[in-house]
Design a protein around this motif. Structure first.
Motif, mmCIF file in Angstrom:
data_model
loop_
_atom_site.group_PDB
_atom_site.id
_atom_site.type_symbol
_atom_site.label_atom_id
_atom_site.label_comp_id
_atom_site.label_asym_id
_atom_site.label_seq_id
_atom_site.Cartn_x
_atom_site.Cartn_y
_atom_site.Cartn_z
ATOM 1 N N GLY A 50 80.345 -1.460 67.959
ATOM 2 C CA GLY A 50 79.324 -0.584 67.397
ATOM 3 C C GLY A 50 78.877 0.436 68.416
ATOM 4 N N LEU A 51 78.826 1.717 68.029
ATOM 5 C CA LEU A 51 78.444 2.771 68.954
ATOM 6 C C LEU A 51 77.053 3.344 68.670
ATOM 7 N N ALA A 52 76.611 3.291 67.422
ATOM 8 C CA ALA A 52 75.297 3.867 67.088
ATOM 9 C C ALA A 52 74.806 3.256 65.782
ATOM 10 N N CYS A 53 73.954 4.020 65.063
ATOM 11 C CA CYS A 53 73.277 3.461 63.887
ATOM 12 C C CYS A 53 74.233 2.911 62.839
ATOM 13 N N CYS A 54 75.417 3.491 62.674
ATOM 14 C CA CYS A 54 76.393 2.978 61.697
ATOM 15 C C CYS A 54 76.693 1.502 61.935
ATOM 16 N N ALA A 55 76.547 1.063 63.174
ATOM 17 C CA ALA A 55 76.887 -0.334 63.499
ATOM 18 C C ALA A 55 75.986 -1.320 62.758
ATOM 19 N N ILE A 56 74.744 -0.899 62.459
ATOM 20 C CA ILE A 56 73.848 -1.799 61.721
ATOM 21 C C ILE A 56 74.427 -2.080 60.331
ATOM 22 N N GLU A 57 74.952 -1.013 59.709
ATOM 23 C CA GLU A 57 75.573 -1.197 58.385
ATOM 24 C C GLU A 57 76.840 -2.052 58.511
ATOM 25 N N MET A 58 77.578 -1.851 59.605
ATOM 26 C CA MET A 58 78.787 -2.657 59.815
ATOM 27 C C MET A 58 78.414 -4.140 59.923
ATOM 28 N N SER A 60 75.926 -5.552 58.575
ATOM 29 C CA SER A 60 75.508 -6.043 57.258
ATOM 30 C C SER A 60 76.685 -6.507 56.414
ATOM 31 N N THR A 61 77.859 -5.953 56.673
ATOM 32 C CA THR A 61 79.011 -6.321 55.828
ATOM 33 C C THR A 61 79.362 -7.795 55.954
ATOM 34 N N VAL A 62 79.021 -8.410 57.095
ATOM 35 C CA VAL A 62 79.374 -9.827 57.253
ATOM 36 C C VAL A 62 78.223 -10.754 56.884
ATOM 37 N N ALA A 63 77.070 -10.171 56.549
ATOM 38 C CA ALA A 63 75.947 -11.011 56.123
ATOM 39 C C ALA A 63 76.150 -11.439 54.667
ATOM 40 N N SER A 64 75.269 -12.314 54.207
ATOM 41 C CA SER A 64 75.506 -12.969 52.916
ATOM 42 C C SER A 64 75.494 -12.014 51.719
ATOM 43 N N ARG A 65 74.735 -10.901 51.803
ATOM 44 C CA ARG A 65 74.642 -10.019 50.633
ATOM 45 C C ARG A 65 75.979 -9.356 50.301
ATOM 46 N N PHE A 66 76.716 -8.921 51.345
ATOM 47 C CA PHE A 66 77.983 -8.213 51.090
ATOM 48 C C PHE A 66 79.199 -9.101 51.374
ATOM 49 N N ALA A 69 83.723 -11.748 54.323
ATOM 50 C CA ALA A 69 84.609 -12.921 54.359
ATOM 51 C C ALA A 69 85.408 -13.062 53.076
ATOM 52 N N ARG A 70 84.901 -12.503 51.969
ATOM 53 C CA ARG A 70 85.644 -12.578 50.708
ATOM 54 C C ARG A 70 86.992 -11.887 50.818
ATOM 55 N N PHE A 71 87.128 -10.982 51.813
ATOM 56 C CA PHE A 71 88.371 -10.229 51.961
ATOM 57 C C PHE A 71 89.100 -10.601 53.251
ATOM 58 N N GLY A 72 88.683 -11.681 53.883
ATOM 59 C CA GLY A 72 89.419 -12.203 55.035
ATOM 60 C C GLY A 72 89.143 -11.516 56.353
ATOM 61 N N SER A 73 88.058 -10.743 56.455
ATOM 62 C CA SER A 73 87.847 -9.962 57.685
ATOM 63 C C SER A 73 86.521 -10.254 58.362
ATOM 64 N N GLU A 74 86.010 -11.460 58.194
ATOM 65 C CA GLU A 74 84.688 -11.731 58.753
ATOM 66 C C GLU A 74 84.726 -12.113 60.225
ATOM 67 N N ALA A 75 85.923 -12.371 60.756
ATOM 68 C CA ALA A 75 86.011 -12.877 62.132
ATOM 69 C C ALA A 75 85.996 -11.715 63.121
ATOM 70 N N PHE A 76 84.818 -11.141 63.364
ATOM 71 C CA PHE A 76 84.705 -10.078 64.371
ATOM 72 C C PHE A 76 84.953 -10.683 65.746
ATOM 73 N N ARG A 77 85.807 -10.046 66.526
ATOM 74 C CA ARG A 77 86.164 -10.584 67.835
ATOM 75 C C ARG A 77 85.501 -9.771 68.946
ATOM 76 N N ALA A 78 85.185 -10.441 70.025
ATOM 77 C CA ALA A 78 84.545 -9.763 71.161
ATOM 78 C C ALA A 78 85.566 -9.360 72.209
ATOM 79 N N THR A 79 86.828 -9.564 71.939
ATOM 80 C CA THR A 79 87.862 -9.146 72.874
ATOM 81 C C THR A 79 88.976 -8.429 72.119
ATOM 82 N N ALA A 154 80.610 0.572 51.143
ATOM 83 C CA ALA A 154 81.560 1.659 51.411
ATOM 84 C C ALA A 154 82.538 1.237 52.511
ATOM 85 N N LEU A 155 82.021 0.535 53.518
ATOM 86 C CA LEU A 155 82.921 0.055 54.577
ATOM 87 C C LEU A 155 83.899 -0.978 54.015
ATOM 88 N N ILE A 156 83.411 -1.847 53.147
ATOM 89 C CA ILE A 156 84.307 -2.838 52.534
ATOM 90 C C ILE A 156 85.394 -2.123 51.726
#
Ligand code: SF4
Length: 192
Positions: A50-58, A60-66, A69-79, A154-156
């Motif tokens: 995440g570089l700026a405000c858009c990262a907050i929306e990013m 949100s995509t892995v939180a319960s509302r959106f 994980a339903r599309f197999g991409s919830e595993a954000f990696r730190a490396t 929109a990101l999804i």
């Protein structure tokens, strides 16, 4: 290509019995390309970047509302070593650009990039000396998600578009594993 099952042959007692397939049923034959593409498209692991405000929306995509994980991409990696899609979420400063490029280079192939938001895609409202006017000047971008900020759905949608692109990928290669000796991996001066 669908085929009808004429006979089912079990070669030996260790072959697992597939319960649902009966004579007269339908099996689907896939090419290796198609099989690999399906697996990759439905198990994308995004890089946490995440570089700026858009990262907050990013986020949100892995939180319960959106629930990405339903599309197999919830595993954000730190490396970057464990990620295959970079989501550039926010404005990219010229100071940060070499860092972004280095992290992109550290991701293993095959890899993809989503540019999230007006700033990442074109500089957005930041038409000034400090901001890169489009992340595609630094890394190849596969999908652009418009908006300021784009909503999580929109990101999804962007991730789904990337999945469609990956499914049409041609020329996958199976990795050939050849035994290597210690001498091949280590320089002579280290082994001496
Ligand atoms: S596109 Fe809008 S929300 Fe996203 S980083 Fe730029 S100013 Fe922030």
């Amino acid at each position: 290509m669908p085929k009808r099952v004429e006979t089912i042959v079990l070669h030996d007692s260790s072959t697992p019995v597939i319960g649902d397939i009966q004579t007269g049923g339908v099996v689907k034959l896939l090419s290796i390309d198609s099989l690999l593409n399906q697996a990759r498209a439905h198990s994308l692991w995004p890089l946490t970047f995440g570089l700026a405000c858009c990262a907050i929306e990013m986020m949100s995509t892995v939180a319960s509302r959106f629930d990405l994980a339903r599309f197999g991409s919830e595993a954000f990696r730190a490396t970057p070593r464990q990620a295959d899609v970079m989501i550039i979420a926010g404005r990219l400063s010229k100071k940060m650009a070499p860092v972004l490029r280095q992290i992109y280079d550290q991701m293993p192939e095959p890899k993809w990039v989503i540019s999230m938001g007006a700033c990442a895609s074109s500089g957005g409202v930041y038409n000034n000396y400090a901001i890169v006017q489009g992340a595609d000047q630094v890394v190849p971008v596969d999908v652009y998600v418009p908006g300021c900020p784009p909503s999580p759905d929109a990101l999804i949608y962007g991730v789904l578009k990337l999945q469609e692109k990956i499914k049409t990928r041609k020329g996958n290669k199976l990795i050939e594993l050849t035994p290597r000796t210690l001498e091949q991996d280590m320089p002579a001066e280290v082994l001496a």
